[in-house]
Design a protein around this motif. Structure first.
Motif, PDB file in Angstrom:
ATOM      1  N   GLY A 112      15.031  -6.547 -65.319  1.00 32.23           N
ATOM      2  CA  GLY A 112      15.038  -7.355 -66.520  1.00 32.23           C
ATOM      3  C   GLY A 112      14.880  -8.842 -66.252  1.00 32.23           C
ATOM      4  O   GLY A 112      14.170  -9.534 -66.941  1.00 32.23           O
ATOM      5  N   ARG A 113      15.546  -9.343 -65.211  1.00 30.60           N
ATOM      6  CA  ARG A 113      15.405 -10.751 -64.848  1.00 30.60           C
ATOM      7  C   ARG A 113      15.477 -10.874 -63.339  1.00 30.60           C
ATOM      8  O   ARG A 113      16.009 -10.025 -62.646  1.00 30.60           O
ATOM      9  N   LYS A 114      14.947 -11.982 -62.831  1.00 25.31           N
ATOM     10  CA  LYS A 114      14.873 -12.177 -61.389  1.00 25.31           C
ATOM     11  C   LYS A 114      16.067 -12.991 -60.908  1.00 25.31           C
ATOM     12  O   LYS A 114      16.594 -13.822 -61.643  1.00 25.31           O
ATOM     13  N   ILE A 115      16.452 -12.772 -59.668  1.00 25.80           N
ATOM     14  CA  ILE A 115      17.556 -13.522 -59.072  1.00 25.80           C
ATOM     15  C   ILE A 115      17.024 -14.877 -58.620  1.00 25.80           C
ATOM     16  O   ILE A 115      15.921 -14.991 -58.102  1.00 25.80           O
ATOM     17  N   ASN A 116      17.800 -15.922 -58.817  1.00 26.50           N
ATOM     18  CA  ASN A 116      17.464 -17.306 -58.472  1.00 26.50           C
ATOM     19  C   ASN A 116      16.177 -17.763 -59.142  1.00 26.50           C
ATOM     20  O   ASN A 116      15.360 -18.464 -58.548  1.00 26.50           O
ATOM     21  N   GLU A 117      15.987 -17.400 -60.366  1.00 23.47           N
ATOM     22  CA  GLU A 117      14.794 -17.806 -61.102  1.00 23.47           C
ATOM     23  C   GLU A 117      15.077 -19.119 -61.834  1.00 23.47           C
ATOM     24  O   GLU A 117      16.114 -19.263 -62.476  1.00 23.47           O
ATOM     25  N   ASN A 118      14.177 -20.062 -61.705  1.00 25.17           N
ATOM     26  CA  ASN A 118      14.321 -21.336 -62.381  1.00 25.17           C
ATOM     27  C   ASN A 118      13.906 -21.169 -63.836  1.00 25.17           C
ATOM     28  O   ASN A 118      12.747 -20.908 -64.137  1.00 25.17           O
TER      29      ASN A 118
END
Length: 96
Positions: A31-37
Protein backbone atom coordinates in the motif's frame (compact mmCIF):
# COMPACT_ATOMS: atom_id res chain seq x y z
CA UNK A 1 -24.62 13.92 13.21
CA UNK A 2 -25.58 11.76 10.24
CA UNK A 3 -28.52 9.47 9.50
CA UNK A 4 -28.27 5.67 9.28
CA UNK A 5 -28.19 5.73 5.48
CA UNK A 6 -25.25 8.15 5.35
CA UNK A 7 -23.15 6.27 7.94
CA UNK A 8 -22.03 3.90 5.17
CA UNK A 9 -20.43 6.82 3.31
CA UNK A 10 -18.16 7.68 6.27
CA UNK A 11 -15.68 4.88 5.66
CA UNK A 12 -12.44 6.70 4.79
CA UNK A 13 -9.89 7.15 7.57
CA UNK A 14 -6.43 8.70 7.57
CA UNK A 15 -4.71 6.42 10.10
CA UNK A 16 -3.62 2.86 9.17
CA UNK A 17 -5.95 -0.01 10.01
CA UNK A 18 -5.28 -1.67 13.33
CA UNK A 19 -5.55 -5.23 12.00
CA UNK A 20 -3.25 -6.00 9.09
CA UNK A 21 -5.36 -8.79 7.54
CA UNK A 22 -7.16 -7.23 4.60
CA UNK A 23 -5.98 -3.69 5.35
CA UNK A 24 -5.53 -1.32 2.42
CA UNK A 25 -3.03 1.09 3.91
CA UNK A 26 -0.24 -1.03 5.43
CA UNK A 27 3.31 -1.66 4.21
CA UNK A 28 3.01 -5.46 3.90
CA UNK A 29 0.35 -5.39 1.18
CA UNK A 30 2.23 -2.90 -0.97
CA UNK A 31 0.00 0.00 0.00
CA UNK A 32 2.80 2.44 0.80
CA UNK A 33 6.58 2.43 0.64
CA UNK A 34 8.95 2.60 3.59
CA UNK A 35 10.97 5.85 3.89
CA UNK A 36 9.01 7.50 1.11
CA UNK A 37 9.24 11.27 0.88
CA UNK A 38 5.64 12.51 0.86
CA UNK A 39 6.58 15.92 -0.51
CA UNK A 40 8.11 14.42 -3.63
CA UNK A 41 5.42 11.81 -4.27
CA UNK A 42 2.16 13.75 -4.52
CA UNK A 43 0.14 11.32 -6.61
CA UNK A 44 -3.33 10.84 -5.30
CA UNK A 45 -3.27 12.51 -1.94
CA UNK A 46 -6.58 12.28 -0.10
CA UNK A 47 -7.74 15.51 1.51
CA UNK A 48 -10.49 15.16 4.11
CA UNK A 49 -11.42 18.83 3.80
CA UNK A 50 -12.33 19.40 0.18
CA UNK A 51 -13.87 22.44 -1.43
CA UNK A 52 -17.36 21.91 0.02
CA UNK A 53 -18.69 24.45 2.49
CA UNK A 54 -21.59 24.54 4.95
CA UNK A 55 -24.81 25.92 3.48
CA UNK A 56 -25.53 28.02 6.59
CA UNK A 57 -22.26 29.35 8.02
CA UNK A 58 -19.93 28.78 4.99
CA UNK A 59 -17.42 26.84 7.12
CA UNK A 60 -15.37 24.16 5.37
CA UNK A 61 -16.86 20.67 5.85
CA UNK A 62 -15.52 17.15 5.25
CA UNK A 63 -16.54 14.24 3.01
CA UNK A 64 -19.09 15.97 0.77
CA UNK A 65 -21.37 17.09 3.58
CA UNK A 66 -23.94 19.88 3.25
CA UNK A 67 -23.79 21.16 6.84
CA UNK A 68 -21.05 21.43 9.46
CA UNK A 69 -21.49 19.55 12.73
CA UNK A 70 -22.55 22.63 14.68
CA UNK A 71 -25.23 23.71 12.21
CA UNK A 72 -26.47 20.14 11.73
CA UNK A 73 -26.97 19.70 15.46
CA UNK A 74 -28.69 23.03 15.98
CA UNK A 75 -31.10 22.36 13.10
CA UNK A 76 -31.45 18.64 13.94
CA UNK A 77 -30.66 17.48 10.40
CA UNK A 78 -28.25 14.97 8.87
CA UNK A 79 -24.98 16.68 7.95
CA UNK A 80 -24.65 14.82 4.63
CA UNK A 81 -28.16 14.65 3.15
CA UNK A 82 -30.15 17.23 5.14
CA UNK A 83 -32.85 14.80 6.34
CA UNK A 84 -34.54 15.65 9.67
CA UNK A 85 -33.00 13.37 12.31
CA UNK A 86 -33.60 15.03 15.67
CA UNK A 87 -36.40 17.16 17.09
CA UNK A 88 -34.73 20.21 18.63
CA UNK A 89 -37.90 22.17 19.33
CA UNK A 90 -37.64 21.95 23.13
CA UNK A 91 -33.83 22.28 23.27
CA UNK A 92 -32.40 25.40 24.88
CA UNK A 93 -29.67 26.48 22.44
CA UNK A 94 -27.81 29.74 22.02
CA UNK A 95 -25.93 31.28 19.12
CA UNK A 96 -22.82 32.23 21.10
Amino acid sequence: MVCEKCEKKLSKVIVPDKWKDGANNTTETGGRKINENKLLSKKHRWTPYGTTKCMICKQQVHQDAKYCHTCAYTKGVCAMCGKQVLDTKLYKQSNV
